[in-house]
Design a protein around this motif. Sequence first.
Motif, PDB file in Angstrom:
ATOM      1  N   VAL A  44      79.648  28.801 -61.938  1.00 28.07           N
ATOM      2  CA  VAL A  44      79.903  29.413 -60.647  1.00 28.07           C
ATOM      3  C   VAL A  44      80.836  28.487 -59.891  1.00 28.07           C
ATOM      4  O   VAL A  44      80.697  27.257 -59.970  1.00 28.07           O
ATOM      5  CB  VAL A  44      78.583  29.622 -59.865  1.00 28.07           C
ATOM      6  CG1 VAL A  44      78.842  30.165 -58.476  1.00 28.07           C
ATOM      7  CG2 VAL A  44      77.636  30.536 -60.626  1.00 28.07           C
ATOM      8  N   ILE A  45      81.823  29.070 -59.197  1.00 28.22           N
ATOM      9  CA  ILE A  45      82.730  28.266 -58.374  1.00 28.22           C
ATOM     10  C   ILE A  45      82.626  28.723 -56.926  1.00 28.22           C
ATOM     11  O   ILE A  45      82.348  29.878 -56.639  1.00 28.22           O
ATOM     12  CB  ILE A  45      84.197  28.330 -58.864  1.00 28.22           C
ATOM     13  CG1 ILE A  45      84.723  29.773 -58.882  1.00 28.22           C
ATOM     14  CG2 ILE A  45      84.342  27.657 -60.212  1.00 28.22           C
ATOM     15  CD1 ILE A  45      86.214  29.879 -59.220  1.00 28.22           C
ATOM     16  N   PHE A  46      82.855  27.780 -56.022  1.00 26.38           N
ATOM     17  CA  PHE A  46      82.771  28.016 -54.586  1.00 26.38           C
ATOM     18  C   PHE A  46      84.116  27.633 -53.992  1.00 26.38           C
ATOM     19  O   PHE A  46      84.621  26.538 -54.253  1.00 26.38           O
ATOM     20  CB  PHE A  46      81.654  27.157 -53.976  1.00 26.38           C
ATOM     21  CG  PHE A  46      80.340  27.381 -54.657  1.00 26.38           C
ATOM     22  CD1 PHE A  46      79.481  28.368 -54.222  1.00 26.38           C
ATOM     23  CD2 PHE A  46      79.977  26.615 -55.763  1.00 26.38           C
ATOM     24  CE1 PHE A  46      78.270  28.586 -54.859  1.00 26.38           C
ATOM     25  CE2 PHE A  46      78.775  26.829 -56.414  1.00 26.38           C
ATOM     26  CZ  PHE A  46      77.920  27.820 -55.963  1.00 26.38           C
ATOM     27  N   MET A  47      84.702  28.543 -53.211  1.00 29.18           N
ATOM     28  CA  MET A  47      86.053  28.324 -52.695  1.00 29.18           C
ATOM     29  C   MET A  47      86.104  28.545 -51.194  1.00 29.18           C
ATOM     30  O   MET A  47      85.361  29.351 -50.649  1.00 29.18           O
ATOM     31  CB  MET A  47      87.029  29.287 -53.380  1.00 29.18           C
ATOM     32  CG  MET A  47      87.115  29.078 -54.884  1.00 29.18           C
ATOM     33  SD  MET A  47      87.950  30.442 -55.734  1.00 29.18           S
ATOM     34  CE  MET A  47      86.654  31.695 -55.704  1.00 29.18           C
ATOM     35  N   ILE A  48      87.022  27.829 -50.527  1.00 27.20           N
ATOM     36  CA  ILE A  48      87.264  27.967 -49.103  1.00 27.20           C
ATOM     37  C   ILE A  48      88.771  27.961 -48.873  1.00 27.20           C
ATOM     38  O   ILE A  48      89.507  27.278 -49.584  1.00 27.20           O
ATOM     39  CB  ILE A  48      86.574  26.838 -48.300  1.00 27.20           C
ATOM     40  CG1 ILE A  48      86.766  27.032 -46.795  1.00 27.20           C
ATOM     41  CG2 ILE A  48      87.042  25.476 -48.751  1.00 27.20           C
ATOM     42  CD1 ILE A  48      85.981  26.051 -45.940  1.00 27.20           C
ATOM     43  N   SER A  49      89.209  28.734 -47.879  1.00 25.51           N
ATOM     44  CA  SER A  49      90.633  28.790 -47.547  1.00 25.51           C
ATOM     45  C   SER A  49      90.789  29.180 -46.090  1.00 25.51           C
ATOM     46  O   SER A  49      89.917  29.832 -45.512  1.00 25.51           O
ATOM     47  CB  SER A  49      91.348  29.824 -48.434  1.00 25.51           C
ATOM     48  OG  SER A  49      92.716  29.938 -48.069  1.00 25.51           O
ATOM     49  N   VAL A  53      93.236  35.438 -48.522  1.00 24.41           N
ATOM     50  CA  VAL A  53      93.299  35.525 -49.984  1.00 24.41           C
ATOM     51  C   VAL A  53      92.664  34.255 -50.532  1.00 24.41           C
ATOM     52  O   VAL A  53      93.170  33.154 -50.310  1.00 24.41           O
ATOM     53  CB  VAL A  53      94.753  35.656 -50.485  1.00 24.41           C
ATOM     54  CG1 VAL A  53      94.801  35.613 -51.998  1.00 24.41           C
ATOM     55  CG2 VAL A  53      95.385  36.932 -49.949  1.00 24.41           C
ATOM     56  N   VAL A  54      91.547  34.410 -51.242  1.00 27.59           N
ATOM     57  CA  VAL A  54      90.823  33.251 -51.764  1.00 27.59           C
ATOM     58  C   VAL A  54      90.580  33.479 -53.253  1.00 27.59           C
ATOM     59  O   VAL A  54      89.866  34.390 -53.647  1.00 27.59           O
ATOM     60  CB  VAL A  54      89.466  33.053 -51.051  1.00 27.59           C
ATOM     61  CG1 VAL A  54      88.797  31.772 -51.528  1.00 27.59           C
ATOM     62  CG2 VAL A  54      89.643  33.034 -49.547  1.00 27.59           C
TER      63      VAL A  54
END
Length: 126
Positions: A44-49, A53-54
């Motif tokens: 699982v990956i966790f992303m922030i921007s 668009v993420v």
Amino acid sequence: RSGSMTELKFKVVPYFRIDLSVTDSTFTYTVSRSAANTGNLTQVIFMISNQPVVNENVSSNQVGNYYTNLWKLNVNDAILGAPQTYTINFGDTHLAKGDYYFRVGAVGSTSSSYFNYSPTVKAKVH
């Protein structure tokens, strides 16, 4: 025939579905596997921007980079269907506190290394 159009309708079934909510810098997520998926959940990956668009292209700085915006977690099927939490160290991003866009991705042993993503969630980091 030249110039004619054909309409095709088909259904795409993702390997994994992800429900997501975010409070401050904590992701609360649930991963479920589709009936068509015979593979195991592996990561699982966790992303922030700061942009709506993420994905892995926008959020590609893993832990160890100055502007971290992607965290990876190796997992297994034990988490399927059960709500999970993951809190990022927001200081690792070197971003000002404020409104950001968050997303979770899941990949499995038969996903050909392609992630299925949650919807993007906008939340405020305090």
